[in-house]
Design an enzyme around this catalytic site. Structure first.
Site, PDB file in Angstrom:
ATOM      1  N   SER A 335      14.775 -36.109  70.214  1.00  0.00           N
ATOM      2  CA  SER A 335      14.096 -36.768  69.116  1.00  0.00           C
ATOM      3  C   SER A 335      12.597 -36.551  69.112  1.00  0.00           C
ATOM      4  O   SER A 335      12.138 -35.504  68.698  1.00  0.00           O
ATOM      5  CB  SER A 335      14.452 -38.259  69.123  1.00  0.00           C
ATOM      6  N   ASP A 346       7.039 -23.895  65.772  1.00  0.00           N
ATOM      7  CA  ASP A 346       6.907 -23.382  64.407  1.00  0.00           C
ATOM      8  C   ASP A 346       5.505 -22.859  64.123  1.00  0.00           C
ATOM      9  O   ASP A 346       5.336 -21.874  63.398  1.00  0.00           O
ATOM     10  CB  ASP A 346       7.243 -24.486  63.396  1.00  0.00           C
ATOM     11  N   LYS A 360      18.739 -34.581  68.179  1.00  0.00           N
ATOM     12  CA  LYS A 360      18.725 -35.816  67.392  1.00  0.00           C
ATOM     13  C   LYS A 360      17.643 -35.721  66.336  1.00  0.00           C
ATOM     14  O   LYS A 360      16.466 -35.861  66.621  1.00  0.00           O
ATOM     15  CB  LYS A 360      18.489 -37.031  68.280  1.00  0.00           C
TER      16      LYS A 360
END
Length: 472
Positions: A335, A346, A360
Site C-alpha cells: 500500500s 514511474d 494493495k
C-alpha cells in the site's frame, strides 16, 4: 521488516488524529518491526481538477441507486431476524454485541480491509498511526521467556533513570512477569501519561535486583533507522505512521552531519515488509526525492475522494537531486510502500530492487462514530503517476533479486498478497498475480542478497541497464 526469529516490541498514549484519516495499509502476514515529535510536514497541493482515470463500467453500474423500497424491505428483514434472535435464542443474547457483529459483517462483506472498529480497537488504531504512545521509552525483546532491554530511547524516562541495554526486566510494580508474553508485558508498561510504575531489573555484574520508579511520558517510536555501508546510506522505513516523513528527514540530516556535509555515494530506501500506513506520509516521503510531478492519483465515488497529489520543489529534494537512489521491496511491501516505490519508479528517480510487492491498491478512510468507535471503509483506488493500478498485482521490481531462504523457512516465506485475499477488490481487465513473493529478510546484513546487490550496484561492482534509471 525482519523475518521473526525472536519477538520484538517497543514501549511507548496516543495523540488524537483527525476524525477521518486516510490509510493505505494492509493486513498482510508480513512481520513487523520496532519509530521524535513530528514537526508539521509540508502540505502537498491537491488538485481535484487534475486529469483522472475514467471510471470502469462496473463502477458506473455500481453508482446507479437501488429502488428505496427494496432497501427498506431488506432492512425490515434484518429487523425481523434481530427480533427473533432476541426472543427465541436459547440464551439471552447481548443485544449491543449482536448489532456490532452485524455491522462488522456488513463491512467485512465489502472487501478484506473494510471493518468496524469498537472503541478499544479505534483507540489502538489511532495510537498505531500516530507512532506515539504513553510509556517508558524502552525497546524490548524476549529471549527464553525473559523480557530483555534492547535499548532505552534517548531522552525518555527509562534513559534518564539509568536503565541499560541488556537489563532483564523481571517484575513490574513488584509482581513477577515471568509467565507473561512479550505483548502482555509491554501492555503493562504502557499507560496514561503521568502515571508511575516500578520496574525491577536484573543487571549482569550486579548482585541484587535494581528497582526503578518511572513516570510514563509521551514516547515517539522510531520508524526510521539508518546506517552507512561504506559510502552508501541505508535508510530503513518500517511503517508510514505520522513519524515517517520526519524520521526520514532527520535520518538524512544525521547522515550528512556524520559525513561533514558530503553527500553519500547513494541511498538505499528499504521498504521491505513495510505494511503501509497513512497516505499523506507516503506522499511526503516520495516528495523528499521528487521536485515535480504527481505522486499518486486517487479515485473514489465521491468528488473529494478523487484527487491528484503532486510533489513540489523544496530544499530536501534539491539536496538529494544528484544522489542515486535504490528502493528495496518484497512481498510484504504494501500500500503506502507501493505508492512510494511506484512514484519513484514511474518518475525514473529510483531503481526498484527485490521481489514483487503485495499489491494493495486501495485507500481506507477511518470514519469516527463518536463513542461507538469507528468504521474503516475502502473509499478509493489509487494509481501510480503513470495511471497504473497495482491492485492484486503489485509493483514489479526493475531488478528481481531473490534471497537465499534457509531450509526451515522454505515454503513458508512466500505470500500471494492481495490477490490471495478472499473478496479483494478487482480492476476490470487487469491481470492478477497467481504466484507468491517472499517476505524473508535475513537478520545478518552479509547474507541479505537484495541489500548487498543494491550496495554493489551503487558502488559500481554490479551493472544493470535499469541502473541508473533513464527518463523516456
Amino acid at each position: 521488516m525482519r523475518f521473526p526469529l525472536i519477538g520484538a516490541g517497543a514501549l511507548a498514549v496516543a495523540l488524537l488524529v483527525p476524525a477521518t484519516m486516510l490509510i493505505a495499509q494492509d493486513q498482510a502476514p508480513a512481520p513487523a518491526a520496532p519509530a521524535a515529535p513530528a514537526e508539521e510536514a509540508p502540505q502537498v497541493p491537491l488538485d481535484p481538477n487534475a486529469e483522472q482515470p475514467e471510471p470502469t463500467p462496473e463502477e458506473k453500474a455500481a453508482a446507479e441507486p437501488r429502488d428505496p423500497l427494496q432497501v427498506y424491505a431488506d432492512l425490515n428483514l434484518f429487523g425481523e431476524i434481530f427480533d427473533r434472535i432476541r426472543n427465541e435464542y436459547v440464551d439471552p443474547p447481548d443485544e449491543e454485541e449482536l448489532i456490532r457483529a452485524a455491522i462488522s459483517g456488513m463491512l467485512r462483506s465489502l472487501d478484506p480491509h473494510s471493518d468496524y472498529l469498537p472503541p478499544v480497537d479505534y483507540d489502538e488504531t489511532r495510537q498505531d498511526m500516530s507512532g506515539q504512545f504513553g510509556g517508558l521509552g524502552i525497546e524490548v525483546t524476549q529471549e527464553n521467556g525473559i523480557v530483555k532491554v534492547v535499548s532505552p530511547i534517548d531522552e525518555t524516562p527509562a534513559a534518564r533513570a539509568g536503565i541499560l541495554a541488556n537489563d532483564l526486566i523481571v517484575a513490574l510494580d513488584g509482581v513477577s512477569i515471568e509467565n507473561l508474553s512479550l505483548d502482555e508485558a509491554v501492555d503493562k508498561m504502557r499507560g496514561p501519561i503521568g502515571t508511575t510504575i516500578k520496574v525491577t531489573v536484573i543487571r549482569e555484574g550486579v548482585n541484587e535486583p535494581l528497582d526503578f520508579e518511572l513516570t510514563r511520558a509521551t514516547i515517539s517510536m522510531r520508524v526510521t533507522r539508518w546506517s552507512m555501508e561504506g559510502d552508501v546510506a541505508v535508510i530503513r522505513l518500517a511503517r508510514f505512521t505520522e513519524q515517517a516523513f520526519v524520521g526520514l528527514e532527520r535520518s538524512i540530516e544525521d547522515i550528512y552531519k556524520e559525513r561533514n556535509g558530503t553527500p553519500p555515494k547513494g541511498i538505499i530506501l528499504d521498504l521491505r515488509n513495510n505494511p503501509g500506513g497513512l497516505v499523506d506520509q507516503s506522499v511526503y516521503v516520495a516528495d523528499a526525492f521528487l521536485n515535480k510531478g504527481s505522486v499518486v492519483l486517487t479515485r473514489g465515488r465521491s468528488e473529494n475522494e478523487s484527487a491528484r497529489y503532486d510533489a513540489q520543489p523544496d530544499p530536501l529534494d534539491a539536496k538529494l537531486a544528484d544522489v542515486p537512489l535504490v528502493v528495496l521491496i518484497n512481498g510484504g511491501s504494501a500500500s503506502a510502500s507501493e505508492i512510494v516505490a511506484g512514484a519513484l519508479q514511474d518518475h525514473k528517480r529510483a531503481t526498484v530492487v527485490g521481489t514483487r510487492s503485495f499489491g494493495k491498491g486501495s485507500v481506507q478512510s477511518i470514519i469516527s462514530l463518536g463513542p461507538d468507535g469507528a468504521m474503516r471503509l475502502t473509499t478509493a483506488r489509487y494509481y501510480t503517476p503513470s495511471n497504473r493500478s497495482i491492485q492484486a498485482l503489485g509493483i514489479t521490481p526493475d531488478i528481481e533479486i531473490k534471497q537465499t531462504v534457509p531450509e526451515e523457512f522454505k515454503g513458508r516465506d512466500e505470500i500471494i498478497g492481495e490477490a490471495g485475499l478472499a473478496g479483494h477488490i478487482t480492476v476490470d481487465g487487469q491481470e492478477e498475480t497467481t504466484v507468491g513473493s517472499s517476505v524473508y529478510v535475513p537478520v545478518d546484513k552479509a547474507e541479505d542478497n537484495q541489500l548487498q546487490y543494491a550496495i554493489r550496484l551503487i558502488d559500481g561492482e554490479e551493472t544493470n541497464p535499469a541502473y541508473p534509471p533513464k527518463a523516456d
